[in-house]
Enzyme design. Structure first.
Site, mmCIF file in Angstrom:
data_model
loop_
_atom_site.group_PDB
_atom_site.id
_atom_site.type_symbol
_atom_site.label_atom_id
_atom_site.label_comp_id
_atom_site.label_asym_id
_atom_site.label_seq_id
_atom_site.Cartn_x
_atom_site.Cartn_y
_atom_site.Cartn_z
ATOM 1 N N GLY A 1 2.833 4.475 7.404
ATOM 2 C CA GLY A 1 2.554 5.869 7.076
ATOM 3 C C GLY A 1 1.222 6.024 6.364
ATOM 4 O O GLY A 1 0.535 7.034 6.494
ATOM 5 N N ASP B 1 8.389 3.371 5.145
ATOM 6 C CA ASP B 1 8.586 4.782 5.486
ATOM 7 C C ASP B 1 10.041 5.072 5.837
ATOM 8 O O ASP B 1 10.542 6.168 5.573
ATOM 9 C CB ASP B 1 7.667 5.161 6.645
ATOM 10 C CG ASP B 1 6.224 4.993 6.245
ATOM 11 O OD1 ASP B 1 5.807 5.658 5.277
ATOM 12 O OD2 ASP B 1 5.522 4.169 6.846
ATOM 13 N N GLU C 1 -0.617 -5.137 6.249
ATOM 14 C CA GLU C 1 0.713 -5.300 5.644
ATOM 15 C C GLU C 1 1.542 -6.321 6.409
ATOM 16 O O GLU C 1 2.248 -7.147 5.819
ATOM 17 C CB GLU C 1 1.440 -3.951 5.598
ATOM 18 C CG GLU C 1 0.864 -3.010 4.549
ATOM 19 C CD GLU C 1 1.428 -1.609 4.599
ATOM 20 O OE1 GLU C 1 1.354 -0.917 3.582
ATOM 21 O OE2 GLU C 1 1.925 -1.183 5.663
ATOM 22 N N LYS D 1 14.677 7.373 2.228
ATOM 23 C CA LYS D 1 14.084 6.516 3.262
ATOM 24 C C LYS D 1 15.088 5.530 3.872
ATOM 25 O O LYS D 1 14.764 4.838 4.821
ATOM 26 C CB LYS D 1 12.909 5.737 2.677
ATOM 27 C CG LYS D 1 11.731 6.628 2.316
ATOM 28 C CD LYS D 1 10.623 5.823 1.726
ATOM 29 C CE LYS D 1 9.355 6.653 1.591
ATOM 30 N NZ LYS D 1 8.254 5.871 1.032
ATOM 31 N N THR E 1 0.849 -1.197 0.000
ATOM 32 C CA THR E 1 0.000 0.000 0.000
ATOM 33 C C THR E 1 0.884 1.247 0.000
ATOM 34 O O THR E 1 1.948 1.255 0.612
ATOM 35 C CB THR E 1 -0.901 -0.013 1.250
ATOM 36 O OG1 THR E 1 -1.784 -1.123 1.163
ATOM 37 C CG2 THR E 1 -1.719 1.273 1.378
ATOM 38 N N GLY E 2 0.404 2.293 -0.662
ATOM 39 C CA GLY E 2 1.131 3.554 -0.630
ATOM 40 C C GLY E 2 1.472 4.035 -2.025
ATOM 41 O O GLY E 2 1.163 3.373 -3.027
HETATM 42 C C1 5RP Z 1 1.335 2.074 4.305
HETATM 43 C C2 5RP Z 1 2.815 1.883 4.295
HETATM 44 C C3 5RP Z 1 3.543 2.366 3.105
HETATM 45 O O1 5RP Z 1 4.186 1.304 2.520
HETATM 46 C C4 5RP Z 1 4.516 3.404 3.535
HETATM 47 O O2 5RP Z 1 3.815 4.404 4.216
HETATM 48 C C5 5RP Z 1 5.247 4.004 2.336
HETATM 49 O O3 5RP Z 1 4.333 4.746 1.596
HETATM 50 P P1 5RP Z 1 4.780 5.623 0.358
HETATM 51 O O4 5RP Z 1 5.277 4.666 -0.670
HETATM 52 O O5 5RP Z 1 3.530 6.345 -0.058
HETATM 53 O O6 5RP Z 1 5.846 6.577 0.807
HETATM 54 O O7 5RP Z 1 3.412 1.356 5.189
HETATM 55 O O8 5RP Z 1 0.800 1.671 5.512
#
Ligand code: 5RP
Length: 234
Positions: free
Chosen positions: A99, A87, A106, A124, A27-28
């Protein structure tokens, strides 16, 4: 430009997917590019007999809109490869996730995955976790009490809110507290403490849960970290 780096990492991860696999969809905004490319490869016939398990409603909807077959986790024995964002991550694969608020699903999907790949941008990758606030998913019942306990422990919790100031609600109907820690010197110890707290459903410390980290760069290059899951236990 950062989106370009996310796209580079997401597209690279599709190279790890083979015909017939069950794929975990993270996700993200970085996972978005992986799902997008996976859909393209399926549509053009480069990948066949793929089914996917999604870690959020958002990713499920995106995948289905691209024609990717999405099944529930309970319908599969295991996941061949999970591709997800993070993150923060150390080069040896200790990370903070959540995040986007999907940390519970997940982590459940990560536990069911034979191989897990994180796709990230260079900013990151850190030596010490904690600059990014650590998300924890908590039960709404008694949440103020739990908030106070965490506060007294010096963990600086903040309820996650939406732009309209209402509380963020996860796909499971829970709240998220973000712990503003600045630096996490002993992640395994903190993970154990959070694991033991009643009312905390899951935390965003993902330790020993990834095999590869793909770092994408704006210029199209990628860097790969290989992680030895066993070696990361401490
Ligand atoms: C969602 C997550 C995402 O993988 C993490 O926040 C990274 O997101 P992005 O790729 O938008 O920076 O843990 O719960």
């Amino acid at each position: 430009m950062r989106n370009q780096a996310k796209m580079v990492a997401g597209r690279k991860a599709v190279e790890y997917i083979e015909n017939g696999m069950t794929v975990g969809l993270g996700t993200g905004s970085t996972a978005y590019y992986f799902i997008d490319e996976l859909g393209r490869q399926i549509r053009t016939g480069h990948l066949q007999n793929i089914q996917a398990v999604a870690t959020s409603k958002r990713s499920k909807e995106q995948a289905e809109s691209l024609g990717i077959k999405v099944v529930s986790l309970d319908m599969v024995e295991y996941i061949d490869v999970l591709v997800d964002g993070a993150d923060e991550t150390t080069p040896d694969g200790s990370g903070i996730k959540g995040g986007g608020g999907a940390l519970l699903y997940e982590k459940i999907v990560a536990m069911a995955a034979k191989k897990s790949i994180w796709i990230v941008t260079p900013d990151k990758v850190v030596e010490t976790l904690g600059a990014f606030p650590l998300p924890i998913e908590i039960v709404p019942f008694g949440s103020l009490r739990l908030f106070d306990n965490l506060n007294q422990m010096g963990l600086n919790p903040q309820f996650r809110r939406l732009d309209n100031d209402s509380l963020f609600i996860t796909d499971s109907g829970n709240y998220i507290l973000d712990l503003h820690l600045e630096s996490i010197q002993a992640p395994h110890q903190l993970a154990l403490e959070l694991d033991r707290m009643v009312g905390v459903i899951e935390h965003g410390l993902f330790l020993d849960l990834t095999d590869r980290i793909i770092v994408g760069y704006e210029n199209g290059e990628t860097h790969l970290f290989s992680c030895d899951r066993g070696a990361m236990q401490s």
